[in-house]
Structures are given as C-alpha cells and as structure tokens.
Design a protein around this motif. Structure first.
Motif, PDB file in Angstrom:
ATOM      1  N   LEU A   1       0.369  -1.545   0.465  1.00 22.82           N
ATOM      2  CA  LEU A   1      -0.229   0.206   0.066  1.00 22.82           C
ATOM      3  C   LEU A   1       0.990   1.234  -0.140  1.00 22.82           C
ATOM      4  N   PHE A   2       1.975   1.385   0.638  1.00 22.28           N
ATOM      5  CA  PHE A   2       2.524   2.463   0.629  1.00 22.28           C
ATOM      6  C   PHE A   2       3.946   2.581  -0.818  1.00 22.28           C
ATOM      7  N   ILE A   3       3.798   1.701  -1.312  1.00 17.76           N
ATOM      8  CA  ILE A   3       4.422   1.309  -2.858  1.00 17.76           C
ATOM      9  C   ILE A   3       3.244   2.184  -3.500  1.00 17.76           C
ATOM     10  N   VAL A   4       1.970   1.784  -3.554  1.00 17.87           N
ATOM     11  CA  VAL A   4       0.709   2.029  -4.459  1.00 17.87           C
ATOM     12  C   VAL A   4       0.139   3.383  -4.500  1.00 17.87           C
ATOM     13  N   GLY A   5       0.920   3.693  -2.777  1.00 16.21           N
ATOM     14  CA  GLY A   5       0.161   5.658  -2.608  1.00 16.21           C
ATOM     15  C   GLY A   5       0.928   6.281  -3.638  1.00 16.21           C
ATOM     16  N   PHE A   6       2.142   5.934  -3.201  1.00 12.07           N
ATOM     17  CA  PHE A   6       3.409   7.262  -3.361  1.00 12.07           C
ATOM     18  C   PHE A   6       2.830   6.970  -5.049  1.00 12.07           C
ATOM     19  N   ALA A   7       2.742   5.792  -6.173  1.00 19.18           N
ATOM     20  CA  ALA A   7       2.564   5.165  -7.057  1.00 19.18           C
ATOM     21  C   ALA A   7       1.711   5.987  -8.108  1.00 19.18           C
ATOM     22  N   LEU A   8       0.356   6.207  -6.796  1.00 17.06           N
ATOM     23  CA  LEU A   8      -0.779   6.764  -7.237  1.00 17.06           C
ATOM     24  C   LEU A   8      -1.126   8.341  -7.211  1.00 17.06           C
ATOM     25  N   ILE A   9       0.396   9.110  -6.616  1.00 17.94           N
ATOM     26  CA  ILE A   9       0.647  10.621  -6.500  1.00 17.94           C
ATOM     27  C   ILE A   9       1.385  10.253  -8.269  1.00 17.94           C
ATOM     28  N   TYR A  10       2.669  10.021  -8.010  1.00 18.41           N
ATOM     29  CA  TYR A  10       3.336  10.148  -9.288  1.00 18.41           C
ATOM     30  C   TYR A  10       2.504   9.883 -10.330  1.00 18.41           C
ATOM     31  N   TRP A  11       1.799   8.674 -10.796  1.00 23.86           N
ATOM     32  CA  TRP A  11       1.319   8.186 -12.078  1.00 23.86           C
ATOM     33  C   TRP A  11       0.749   9.722 -12.660  1.00 23.86           C
ATOM     34  N   PRO A  12      -0.560  10.275 -11.874  1.00 25.17           N
ATOM     35  CA  PRO A  12      -0.283  11.407 -13.314  1.00 25.17           C
ATOM     36  C   PRO A  12       0.862  12.601 -13.540  1.00 25.17           C
ATOM     37  N   PHE A  13       1.687  12.800 -12.952  1.00 27.29           N
ATOM     38  CA  PHE A  13       2.796  13.392 -13.447  1.00 27.29           C
ATOM     39  C   PHE A  13       4.098  13.067 -14.414  1.00 27.29           C
ATOM     40  N   MET A  14       3.530  11.694 -14.663  1.00 20.24           N
ATOM     41  CA  MET A  14       5.164  11.203 -15.132  1.00 20.24           C
ATOM     42  C   MET A  14       5.388  11.812 -17.111  1.00 20.24           C
ATOM     43  N   ASP A  15       4.449  12.719 -16.778  1.00 22.12           N
ATOM     44  CA  ASP A  15       5.114  13.634 -18.750  1.00 22.12           C
ATOM     45  C   ASP A  15       6.156  14.304 -17.956  1.00 22.12           C
ATOM     46  N   LEU A  16       6.740  14.831 -16.426  1.00 22.56           N
ATOM     47  CA  LEU A  16       7.203  15.255 -15.816  1.00 22.56           C
ATOM     48  C   LEU A  16       8.476  14.398 -15.218  1.00 22.56           C
ATOM     49  N   PHE A  17       8.763  13.034 -15.763  1.00 23.64           N
ATOM     50  CA  PHE A  17       9.295  12.133 -15.957  1.00 23.64           C
ATOM     51  C   PHE A  17      10.183  12.211 -16.521  1.00 23.64           C
ATOM     52  N   ARG A  18      12.205  11.316 -16.452  1.00 23.59           N
ATOM     53  CA  ARG A  18      12.841  11.141 -17.612  1.00 23.59           C
ATOM     54  C   ARG A  18      13.241   9.750 -17.048  1.00 23.59           C
ATOM     55  N   SER A  19      12.914   9.177 -18.603  1.00 22.59           N
ATOM     56  CA  SER A  19      13.870   7.591 -18.999  1.00 22.59           C
ATOM     57  C   SER A  19      14.501   7.278 -19.083  1.00 22.59           C
ATOM     58  N   ALA A  20      15.584   6.940 -18.652  1.00 27.29           N
ATOM     59  CA  ALA A  20      16.914   6.700 -19.625  1.00 27.29           C
ATOM     60  C   ALA A  20      16.486   5.932 -20.526  1.00 27.29           C
ATOM     61  N   THR A  21      15.382   4.612 -21.063  1.00 27.05           N
ATOM     62  CA  THR A  21      15.874   4.608 -21.872  1.00 27.05           C
ATOM     63  C   THR A  21      15.091   5.675 -23.579  1.00 27.05           C
ATOM     64  N   GLU A  22      14.027   5.975 -22.418  1.00 29.84           N
ATOM     65  CA  GLU A  22      13.547   7.057 -23.028  1.00 29.84           C
ATOM     66  C   GLU A  22      12.594   6.465 -24.607  1.00 29.84           C
TER      67      GLU A  22
END
Length: 273
Positions: free
Chosen positions: A81-102
C-alpha cells in the motif's frame, strides 16, 4: 483532466497517510493495533478456525502458523500500500519524469516501479523526476521508506523477543513444577526443601518476570491473542494455569500465621496472574 490528476494524487496521499498511521499505531503505540493490522489478524485467525473445523487433526499445526502468517501478511500489505500510494501520486505527472531508455510513454507500471525503487532506497536512476516538487516528493518517500523498513525490523525484533521471553517463562514453569504443570504441588514440594525466605525470594523473581511479560503482551496484543507454539510445552494456557495454581496455594498458605511472610507476594501474584 487536470482535476482527475489531482484527485488521483490526493488518493495516493490519503493511502500513504493511512498506511503510515497504521504502522505507527501497531509498532509504536503501547496497546493498540492499527486498523489494517487488526483486520488482517482477525481475518487470518478466522481462516485458521475454519480450516481446523474442516480438518480437526491439523489444529495445533494450523494454529501455530497463525501468528507468523499474520506478521508476514501485515508487512506485505503495509509495503504494498505504501508503494501503490506513492505510485498514485506520481502517475498523473509521469510526463514530468525522464526515462534513461527514452522508449515510449511512461505508464502506471513505471510509476509503480519508480515508487518501489525509491521506497526501498535503491535509487537506480533509470527514471528520474524533472520537476522540483516531484524531486522533493521522491526524497520524502525515500526518507519515509527508510523509516518504514526500520519500523518493520523493530516490529519483528519485538515480536521474536516477546515469543522467546514467553517460551522461557513457560520452560521455567515446567521446571518449577517438576515437569508436571501442577503449581500446587510445586509450592508444597518447595516448602519441604527450602525455608519461607527462599520461597518468597523465588516467587518475587517470578513476579518480576511476569510483570515484564505482561508489559510485552500489553504492547503487542498479537503475542497474547494469536501466537501459539506447536509444542504444548510452550502453551501459554498451561503456563497460566500453573501460575494460577501457585498463586492460589500461596494465598491459602499465607492465611496461616506461620507463612505470613508470603502474604504480600501472594497478593501481587494474584493481581498479575
């Protein structure tokens, strides 16, 4: 669309808050289990009861694994639940994340992965937040994740210590009663081989051990209610019966003027047992 994003993140914040509150109540509070932990304990116990009713011969084996199963299930739910909770916080803003694989658009699975890596304080760096706010949030999750792991370890150590102390007391009572479990005969036998002062001192030592054990059981109700051993030698019911018999016998003896020195310790034993 923007409102949905914030609602999703708000749901994540609430979930994280509920999990942290449950952990704090269960691990740090002296006599209260968190709501989530309590529900897990009761659910597993009821499941064990149903199994025992179907297979009566498995009673001792099934009951003995109830406590460990409750601990494992509770920790698994907390972490998930701790991991899922923070995942829900990040999910709507994943366009503000950068992936090394791109490669492709970052999804909820990526948010879950980033949350898990951050919570475990691994920090691979293959997915990183570009926003300052999200960087602070991920840093806070890492700090809380470290605290979460520390709390879980503290919880496990306390439970194992409590079980060990209770088993040690059970073995002591088994030895005190001459491997019979009869507390009455243990007191009467002691009076034939030692004086009143020695018996009183031994009972006071037992009283101190029982005080410490009661405090541990009060702090972690799961030890008192659900933890049982497969070996009947460590059964708390047998131990309590022996102590109760010793207490009643000592109280009866202390009513005699000859044994009045036992009166105080007999009364204290009665209160603890």
């Amino acid at each position: 669309m923007e409102e949905i994003k914030w609602l999703m993140s708000l749901l994540g914040v609430i979930l994280v808050f509920v999990v942290l509150l449950d952990i704090i109540q269960t691990v740090l509070h002296l006599d209260v289990d968190g709501y989530i932990a309590n529900k897990i304990f009761k659910t597993i116990w009821l499941l064990d009861i149903k199994i025992v009713r179907v297979i009566p011969s498995s009673r001792r084996k099934v009951v003995s694994i109830a406590g460990p199963a409750m601990i494992v299930a509770t920790i698994a739910v907390w972490v998930s639940l701790f991991i899922v909770g923070f995942a829900l916080i990040y999910w709507p803003f994943m366009d503000l994340f950068r992936s090394a694989t791109e490669y492709g658009t970052l999804t909820f699975i990526d948010a879950l992965y980033f949350s898990g890596v951050t919570a475990s304080v691994l920090g691979y760096g293959d997915i990183t937040p570009l926003s300052g706010v999200l960087q602070i949030v991920s840093f806070m999750q890492a700090v809380l994740g470290f605290a979460l792991l520390t709390g879980i370890l503290t919880f496990l150590i306390s439970i194992v210590s409590g079980v060990s102390d209770r088993n040690a007391l059970a073995l002591r009572m088994w030895a005190e009663t001459g491997r019979s479990g009869d507390g009455t005969n243990a007191i009467l036998r002691s009076l034939r081989h030692e004086n009143i002062g020695d018996l009183r001192l031994r009972l006071q030592t037992l009283l101190g051990t029982m005080h410490a054990m009661n405090q541990k059981m009060h702090q972690f109700p799961i030890l008192d209610l659900f933890y049982r051993s497969r070996d009947p030698l460590y059964s708390p019911e047998v131990m309590i019966r022996s102590i109760t018999q010793m207490t009643i016998t000592t109280k009866i003896l202390s009513s005699d003027e000859k044994y009045r020195r036992l009166r105080n310790v007999a009364e204290e034993l009665g209160e603890v047992s």
